[in-house]
Design a protein around this motif. Sequence first.
Motif, mmCIF file in Angstrom:
data_model
loop_
_atom_site.group_PDB
_atom_site.id
_atom_site.type_symbol
_atom_site.label_atom_id
_atom_site.label_comp_id
_atom_site.label_asym_id
_atom_site.label_seq_id
_atom_site.Cartn_x
_atom_site.Cartn_y
_atom_site.Cartn_z
ATOM 1 N N GLY A 1 28.316 26.880 37.938
ATOM 2 C CA GLY A 1 29.333 27.828 38.383
ATOM 3 C C GLY A 1 29.851 27.583 39.785
ATOM 4 N N CYS A 2 29.182 26.745 40.557
ATOM 5 C CA CYS A 2 29.649 26.421 41.905
ATOM 6 C C CYS A 2 30.807 25.426 41.835
ATOM 7 C CB CYS A 2 28.512 25.840 42.735
ATOM 8 S SG CYS A 2 27.531 27.079 43.617
ATOM 9 N N GLU A 3 31.490 25.304 42.943
ATOM 10 C CA GLU A 3 32.538 24.304 43.071
ATOM 11 C C GLU A 3 31.969 23.059 43.743
ATOM 12 O OE1 GLU A 3 35.860 25.893 45.150
ATOM 13 O OE2 GLU A 3 36.203 27.511 43.707
ATOM 14 N N SER A 4 32.371 21.910 43.236
ATOM 15 C CA SER A 4 31.853 20.662 43.796
ATOM 16 C C SER A 4 32.217 20.551 45.273
ATOM 17 C CB SER A 4 32.399 19.461 43.021
ATOM 18 O OG SER A 4 33.809 19.489 42.984
ATOM 19 N N ASN A 5 31.312 19.972 46.033
ATOM 20 C CA ASN A 5 31.465 19.894 47.490
ATOM 21 C C ASN A 5 30.718 18.681 48.011
ATOM 22 O OD1 ASN A 5 31.691 20.751 50.347
ATOM 23 N ND2 ASN A 5 29.522 21.223 50.096
ATOM 24 N N ALA A 6 31.315 17.991 48.969
ATOM 25 C CA ALA A 6 30.733 16.740 49.462
ATOM 26 C C ALA A 6 30.195 16.820 50.877
ATOM 27 C CB ALA A 6 31.784 15.622 49.391
ATOM 28 N N TRP A 7 30.328 17.981 51.562
ATOM 29 C CA TRP A 7 29.979 18.055 52.976
ATOM 30 C C TRP A 7 28.912 19.125 53.239
ATOM 31 C CZ3 TRP A 7 34.932 17.540 51.089
ATOM 32 C CH2 TRP A 7 35.541 16.305 51.361
ATOM 33 N N PRO A 8 27.991 18.883 54.153
ATOM 34 C CA PRO A 8 26.932 19.864 54.458
ATOM 35 C C PRO A 8 27.463 21.161 55.054
ATOM 36 C CG PRO A 8 26.357 17.686 55.302
ATOM 37 C CD PRO A 8 27.787 17.621 54.882
ATOM 38 N N TYR A 9 28.573 21.086 55.779
ATOM 39 C CA TYR A 9 29.124 22.249 56.466
ATOM 40 C C TYR A 9 30.552 22.500 56.002
ATOM 41 C CZ TYR A 9 25.106 21.635 59.538
ATOM 42 O OH TYR A 9 23.809 21.506 60.025
ATOM 43 N N ASP A 10 30.954 23.775 56.044
ATOM 44 C CA ASP A 10 32.329 24.085 55.667
ATOM 45 C C ASP A 10 33.270 23.833 56.850
ATOM 46 O OD1 ASP A 10 32.156 26.264 57.409
ATOM 47 O OD2 ASP A 10 31.892 27.738 55.813
ATOM 48 N N GLU A 11 34.527 24.157 56.669
ATOM 49 C CA GLU A 11 35.520 23.865 57.718
ATOM 50 C C GLU A 11 35.308 24.696 58.971
ATOM 51 O OE1 GLU A 11 39.279 24.464 55.859
ATOM 52 O OE2 GLU A 11 39.205 22.580 54.713
ATOM 53 N N ASN A 12 34.561 25.793 58.847
ATOM 54 C CA ASN A 12 34.271 26.637 60.001
ATOM 55 C C ASN A 12 32.933 26.293 60.679
ATOM 56 O OD1 ASN A 12 36.659 28.197 59.632
ATOM 57 N ND2 ASN A 12 35.618 29.349 58.000
ATOM 58 N N GLY A 13 32.300 25.224 60.194
ATOM 59 C CA GLY A 13 31.037 24.803 60.781
ATOM 60 C C GLY A 13 29.826 25.560 60.260
ATOM 61 N N LYS A 14 29.979 26.289 59.169
ATOM 62 C CA LYS A 14 28.857 27.029 58.588
ATOM 63 C C LYS A 14 28.127 26.161 57.567
ATOM 64 C CE LYS A 14 27.697 31.273 56.104
ATOM 65 N NZ LYS A 14 28.234 32.501 55.456
ATOM 66 N N TYR A 15 26.799 26.145 57.675
ATOM 67 C CA TYR A 15 25.996 25.342 56.752
ATOM 68 C C TYR A 15 26.082 25.949 55.358
ATOM 69 C CZ TYR A 15 21.940 23.018 54.665
ATOM 70 O OH TYR A 15 21.100 22.282 53.845
ATOM 71 N N ILE A 16 26.342 25.094 54.378
ATOM 72 C CA ILE A 16 26.485 25.529 52.990
ATOM 73 C C ILE A 16 25.116 25.482 52.339
ATOM 74 C CG2 ILE A 16 27.628 25.103 50.785
ATOM 75 C CD1 ILE A 16 29.864 23.691 52.422
ATOM 76 N N THR A 17 24.516 26.608 52.123
ATOM 77 C CA THR A 17 23.183 26.681 51.568
ATOM 78 C C THR A 17 23.265 27.103 50.097
ATOM 79 O OG1 THR A 17 20.950 27.548 51.893
ATOM 80 C CG2 THR A 17 22.791 29.078 52.238
ATOM 81 N N GLY A 18 22.110 27.261 49.476
ATOM 82 C CA GLY A 18 22.062 27.639 48.070
ATOM 83 C C GLY A 18 20.773 28.351 47.766
ATOM 84 N N SER A 19 20.543 28.547 46.482
ATOM 85 C CA SER A 19 19.346 29.265 46.046
ATOM 86 C C SER A 19 18.140 28.342 45.979
ATOM 87 C CB SER A 19 19.608 29.885 44.679
ATOM 88 O OG SER A 19 19.938 28.893 43.729
#
Length: 292
Positions: A274-292
């Motif tokens: 259900g997530c969207e594919s992503n290639a970078w550890p951080y988003d455009e605002n510099g927030k770390y993209i974490t998960g469950s």
Amino acid sequence: MGKRAAVRRIGRHGRDRVRSRVRERRRGRGRPLSRPALAGLGLIAVLLGAGGALASWRGGDTGEGGATTTADAITASPVAPSLEPPSPPPPSPSEPAEEKSPAAPSHVPASGPGTFTTARAHGKPVGVGPLRRYRVQVENGIDISATDAATEIERILAHPQGWAAHGRGSFQLVSDNADFVIRIATPATADKLCGAQGLDTGGELNCETVDGVVVNLRRWVLGSPTFEGPASDYRHLVINHEVGHEIGLRQHLGCSGPGRLAPVMMQQIKGLDGCESNAWPYDENGKYITGS
């Protein structure tokens, strides 16, 4: 002989003949030209017009105005027919559009000699934190330049949404005395290198070993069927995921919720949940993209 003497000598009849000729010449001015005369004048006009068009054409695209109008007046030579087959007509509303098949892996060799070429390249450190020097190796015979691959990996690690930009460490491309190695290997060679660490990559996956990262050539060239985006973006995911293990992130993450960006430490090739594919550890605002 003087003028008066000449006039007297001509006499009355001579003067009448002169006046008659003058009247004929004046009447002749209104007569239509003969066909040969018209043809000659038409030829002169054509030559003058062609000369003007040629002068404008020689000016090329550097003229400010009028050149386009003049050039349009020149008749172009017939264009040779294209050798490409005509495009198929668009499908009718009742027929579903044919889906494009993914690129066939026939041009990706399944195996190689198991020997590697090291990129002779040296870069500057990027990022903040403990320095980790790496070198890039490409298996021989796979038609990928080791130097080109090293340049691309260097750009990936320096990306503003990558590890180096957010204090997780700094990285430097070197050709020797490296702390770890990034290898691009054919599926069979990748399986062998990963299998030595007890990892089953099944000819499809990448892995991190005791001496560095192993990138499956199939993934490097074709991307992933679960990743929405070009293979060049998927390479960011491959490098960021495996280098994430290299800097100490051993655990894999899961999707944190439908519609959210998948964490880079998620095994996205196995499904997105259900997530969207992503290639970078951080988003455009510099927030770390974490998960469950």
